[in-house]
Design a protein around this motif. Structure first.
Motif, PDB file in Angstrom:
ATOM      1  N   ILE A 229     -23.306  27.828 -90.148  1.00 26.14           N
ATOM      2  CA  ILE A 229     -22.620  29.103 -89.917  1.00 26.14           C
ATOM      3  C   ILE A 229     -21.309  28.883 -89.171  1.00 26.14           C
ATOM      4  CG2 ILE A 229     -22.776  31.326 -88.731  1.00 26.14           C
ATOM      5  CD1 ILE A 229     -25.827  31.212 -89.203  1.00 26.14           C
ATOM      6  N   GLU A 230     -21.366  28.065 -88.120  1.00 18.73           N
ATOM      7  CA  GLU A 230     -20.158  27.830 -87.320  1.00 18.73           C
ATOM      8  C   GLU A 230     -19.050  27.194 -88.175  1.00 18.73           C
ATOM      9  OE1 GLU A 230     -19.929  29.237 -84.638  1.00 18.73           O
ATOM     10  OE2 GLU A 230     -21.546  28.879 -83.209  1.00 18.73           O
TER      11      GLU A 230
ATOM     12  N   THR B 260     -22.666  35.142 -88.800  1.00 19.54           N
ATOM     13  CA  THR B 260     -21.919  35.619 -87.642  1.00 19.54           C
ATOM     14  C   THR B 260     -22.154  34.668 -86.481  1.00 19.54           C
ATOM     15  OG1 THR B 260     -23.755  36.971 -86.794  1.00 19.54           O
ATOM     16  CG2 THR B 260     -22.269  38.020 -88.396  1.00 19.54           C
ATOM     17  N   SER B 261     -21.262  34.728 -85.503  1.00 19.42           N
ATOM     18  CA  SER B 261     -21.416  33.868 -84.332  1.00 19.42           C
ATOM     19  C   SER B 261     -22.677  34.227 -83.563  1.00 19.42           C
ATOM     20  CB  SER B 261     -20.186  33.987 -83.429  1.00 19.42           C
ATOM     21  OG  SER B 261     -19.975  35.333 -83.036  1.00 19.42           O
ATOM     22  N   GLU B 262     -23.087  35.516 -83.608  1.00 13.75           N
ATOM     23  CA  GLU B 262     -24.313  35.928 -82.917  1.00 13.75           C
ATOM     24  C   GLU B 262     -25.540  35.269 -83.531  1.00 13.75           C
ATOM     25  OE1 GLU B 262     -21.998  38.021 -83.943  1.00 13.75           O
ATOM     26  OE2 GLU B 262     -21.177  38.784 -82.032  1.00 13.75           O
ATOM     27  N   THR B 263     -25.599  35.245 -84.873  1.00  8.35           N
ATOM     28  CA  THR B 263     -26.736  34.614 -85.541  1.00  8.35           C
ATOM     29  C   THR B 263     -26.743  33.108 -85.294  1.00  8.35           C
ATOM     30  OG1 THR B 263     -26.839  36.321 -87.240  1.00  8.35           O
ATOM     31  CG2 THR B 263     -27.820  34.190 -87.784  1.00  8.35           C
TER      32      THR B 263
ATOM     33  N   ALA C 127     -18.685  27.604 -91.416  1.00  4.64           N
ATOM     34  CA  ALA C 127     -18.185  28.646 -92.316  1.00  4.64           C
ATOM     35  C   ALA C 127     -17.232  29.595 -91.599  1.00  4.64           C
ATOM     36  CB  ALA C 127     -19.360  29.423 -92.908  1.00  4.64           C
ATOM     37  N   LEU C 128     -17.488  29.826 -90.336  1.00  4.57           N
ATOM     38  CA  LEU C 128     -16.630  30.725 -89.548  1.00  4.57           C
ATOM     39  C   LEU C 128     -15.385  30.020 -89.032  1.00  4.57           C
ATOM     40  CD1 LEU C 128     -19.359  32.539 -87.397  1.00  4.57           C
ATOM     41  CD2 LEU C 128     -18.113  33.502 -89.354  1.00  4.57           C
ATOM     42  N   GLY C 129     -15.366  28.688 -89.129  1.00  8.09           N
ATOM     43  CA  GLY C 129     -14.260  27.939 -88.559  1.00  8.09           C
ATOM     44  C   GLY C 129     -14.261  27.950 -87.051  1.00  8.09           C
ATOM     45  N   HIS C 130     -15.466  28.129 -86.469  1.00  8.07           N
ATOM     46  CA  HIS C 130     -15.611  28.225 -85.013  1.00  8.07           C
ATOM     47  C   HIS C 130     -15.845  26.819 -84.460  1.00  8.07           C
ATOM     48  CE1 HIS C 130     -17.926  29.998 -81.339  1.00  8.07           C
ATOM     49  NE2 HIS C 130     -16.679  29.667 -81.044  1.00  8.07           N
ATOM     50  N   GLN C 131     -14.749  26.132 -84.122  1.00 12.18           N
ATOM     51  CA  GLN C 131     -14.833  24.720 -83.776  1.00 12.18           C
ATOM     52  C   GLN C 131     -15.628  24.453 -82.508  1.00 12.18           C
ATOM     53  OE1 GLN C 131     -14.171  23.470 -86.729  1.00 12.18           O
ATOM     54  NE2 GLN C 131     -12.989  21.797 -85.780  1.00 12.18           N
ATOM     55  N   GLU C 132     -15.528  25.321 -81.530  1.00 12.67           N
ATOM     56  CA  GLU C 132     -16.283  25.114 -80.295  1.00 12.67           C
ATOM     57  C   GLU C 132     -17.786  25.120 -80.570  1.00 12.67           C
ATOM     58  OE1 GLU C 132     -16.945  27.379 -76.010  1.00 12.67           O
ATOM     59  OE2 GLU C 132     -15.016  27.573 -77.047  1.00 12.67           O
TER      60      GLU C 132
END
Length: 554
Positions: free
Chosen positions: A329-330, A296-299, A332-337
């Motif tokens: 994690i980022e 998760t983004s929190e972790t 895997a989430l596709g959270h580019q920022e």
């Protein structure tokens, strides 16, 4: 021997710091064996252990005679207020000793008064008994009156360095001048706003549960509302420069809270005040809530923040490990920022190690993502990072180009923190070219912004930069003043790289003065820290300085 100046140092403390009192004696012996000879002085330790048994006299009265004769008064405190003093106007004999020394200082300018507080666990602070409550009130009194500047320490090893540094500075007449009171300790405004929103939401949930007569849910919501309110009050105190008020409010806020908003705000406070152990604990609590094995983004955020703590401590291997976990994690989430932020943080780790190719690779990946996202602030940060890489390689034109790109963006965004960093980086480029006037102009612009923002890390960096300028001009007194101010801040923040750098710079100043023994001491400290961190380029540089000195005793 008649020319040797005796400096009488009185040590006061309640009875819960026996190890620190032993350290005080050891420091005095160490200084007398080496430093004292070069400085033409000898330290004389005084304390209740030195008071001879007396008959028919008030024991504290005999101790007070030593306080009246001392040149330096050192007070160490932790959780106890001291032995009760039924024959005194004060609550404890420790308090009487402090005020006796302080009154002497107010009336005659002596003794110099140093106060050091040992770190207290927030859980103990939140549930303080009568003794600790008085210690906390005393700390707040020192903050409010500003009669005495005080420092915190984590353990006996850290207070050893504090006492040694302060006694050396006293003997050489270069104690730092008292700074203006801190007007603000900045915390992330976005985090403060999230706490305020979460507090309002918790209040609504409590009221709804109470209306539905759901007692258990209502109690949990009220508890969370209380924690959020304490965090909000703590942030307000920090923003007003009331650090002790903030410290005590955060101690209440974090007890048994499950609010990530509270934990992040507390982490930010403890990291900015140099309490890295508690900052780390905030992120460990965060991981327990978010789940260390969840994607998760929190972790990811918790791992990234832990990486920053380890980097400050100089543990680059753990810092890299944490940033890589966050990056995985980022991605895997596709959270580019988040991916861009992790690349930038990894670049800094590689840069400190001296692996400039990997550092540049990470910075360019971060820049590419920020450009694709249109994140101007992220682009500016990576332009600045690339500029530092080019500067280290000696490509000053490309370095200046990168820093000017960063400055243009940060000024357009009104991003003061970034603007200050850009000015400082440009100053380094001009200094390397030998243009000291333009370098000083940039450093002063950066310093002014950092002081206005209350960014102590930035203040330390620019003071150090100005110190280098003054040394290059031959103004060694101003150079030393700047480096000592920077060192004091870095020690308070626990920045190992900063502490090493300041000691290296102070060693250079001492060498220029011809004080080779003191130069060697500073360089040896710098070398030990750079070796611990794994900053190989700086290790080699400091070793070169040490190898250039004549053998000890020559």
């Amino acid at each position: 021997m008649s020319d040797v100046r005796e400096i009488k140092v009185f040590i006061a403390s309640p009875n819960d710091l026996p190890a620190e009192r032993r350290v005080f004696r050891e420091v005095v012996d160490e200084l007398n064996d080496g430093f004292g000879d070069g400085a033409g002085c000898r330290f004389i330790p005084l304390g209740w252990e030195d008071t001879l048994a007396t008959t028919g006299r008030r024991a504290q009265g005999v101790i007070n005679q030593d306080i009246d004769a001392c040149d330096v008064f050192v007070l160490l405190m932790w959780r106890r207020w001291g032995q009760e003093a039924p024959d005194s106007q004060y609550d404890s004999y420790t308090e009487e000793e402090f005020h006796r020394a302080l009154d002497r200082f107010k009336n005659g300018g002596a003794p110099e008064v140093f106060v050091f507080f040992k770190d207290i666990e927030p859980a103990q602070m939140a549930d303080a008994g009568p003794q600790l409550a008085k210690v906390l009130a005393f700390r707040k009194q020192l903050q409010d009156t500003r009669h005495v500047l005080y420092r915190n320490f984590a353990d006996a090893d850290q207070v050893r360095g504090e006492i040694s540094d302060h006694l050396r500075a006293y003997a050489k007449g270069n104690l730092p001048k008292p700074d203006a009171p801190l007007e603000s300790l900045p915390l992330p405004l976005g985090a403060v706003e999230k706490v305020e929103l979460a507090e309002a939401k918790a209040k609504q949930e409590a009221e709804r549960a109470e209306q539905l007569q759901q007692a258990e849910q209502a109690a949990a919501a009220r508890a969370e509302e209380s924690a959020l309110a304490s965090a909000r009050l703590a942030a307000k105190a920090a923003l007003n420069g009331l650090v002790e008020d903030a410290r005590q409010a955060f101690a209440q806020a974090i007890q048994n809270t499950t609010s990530l908003e509270v934990l992040y705000l507390a982490y930010s406070f403890y990291r900015r005040t140099g309490d890295l152990d508690t900052a780390e604990r905030m992120m460990e609590n965060w991981l327990e809530i978010s789940g260390p094995d969840t994607r998760t983004s929190e972790t990811a955020a918790a791992f990234g923040n832990l990486g920053l703590i380890y980097q400050t401590r100089g543990n680059l291997d753990r810092a890299e490990e944490m940033h890589l976990k966050s990056l995985e994690i980022e991605k895997a989430l596709g959270h580019q920022e988040g991916v861009a932020m992790d690349y930038g943080n990894l670049g800094t780790v590689y840069q400190i190690r001296g692996d400039l190719d990997r550092a540049e690779e990470m910075y360019r990946k971060a820049l590419e993502i920020n450009e694709a996202l249109g994140r101007q602030e992220g682009m500016a940060k990576q332009y600045g990072n690339l500029g530092i890489v080019y500067w280290i390689r000696g490509d000053l034109d490309r370095a200046e180009e990168m820093h000017r790109k960063a400055l243009e963006i940060d000024e357009a965004l009104g991003h003061q923190e970034g603007t200050a960093q850009d000015y400082g980086n440009l100053g380094v480029v001009y200094q390397t070219r030998g243009d000291l006037d333009r370098a000083e102009e940039m450093y002063r612009k950066a310093l002014e912004i950092n002081e206005a923002l209350g960014r102590q890390e930035g203040v330390a960096r620019q003071c150090g930069n100005l110190g280098v300028v003054y040394r290059n001009r031959g103004d060694l007194d101003r150079a030393e003043e700047m480096h000592r101010k920077a060192l004091e801040i870095d020690e308070a923040l626990g920045s190992q790289e900063g502490i090493a750098t300041r000691n290296g710079n102070l060693g250079n100043v001492c060498k220029d003065r011809g004080d080779l023994n003191t130069a060697r001491e500073h360089w040896q400290r710098a070398l030990a820290l750079f070796e611990k961190i794994g900053a190989e380029p700086k290790v080699e540089k400091v070793r070169g300085w040490l190898n250039g000195l004549p053998p000890e005793g020559d």
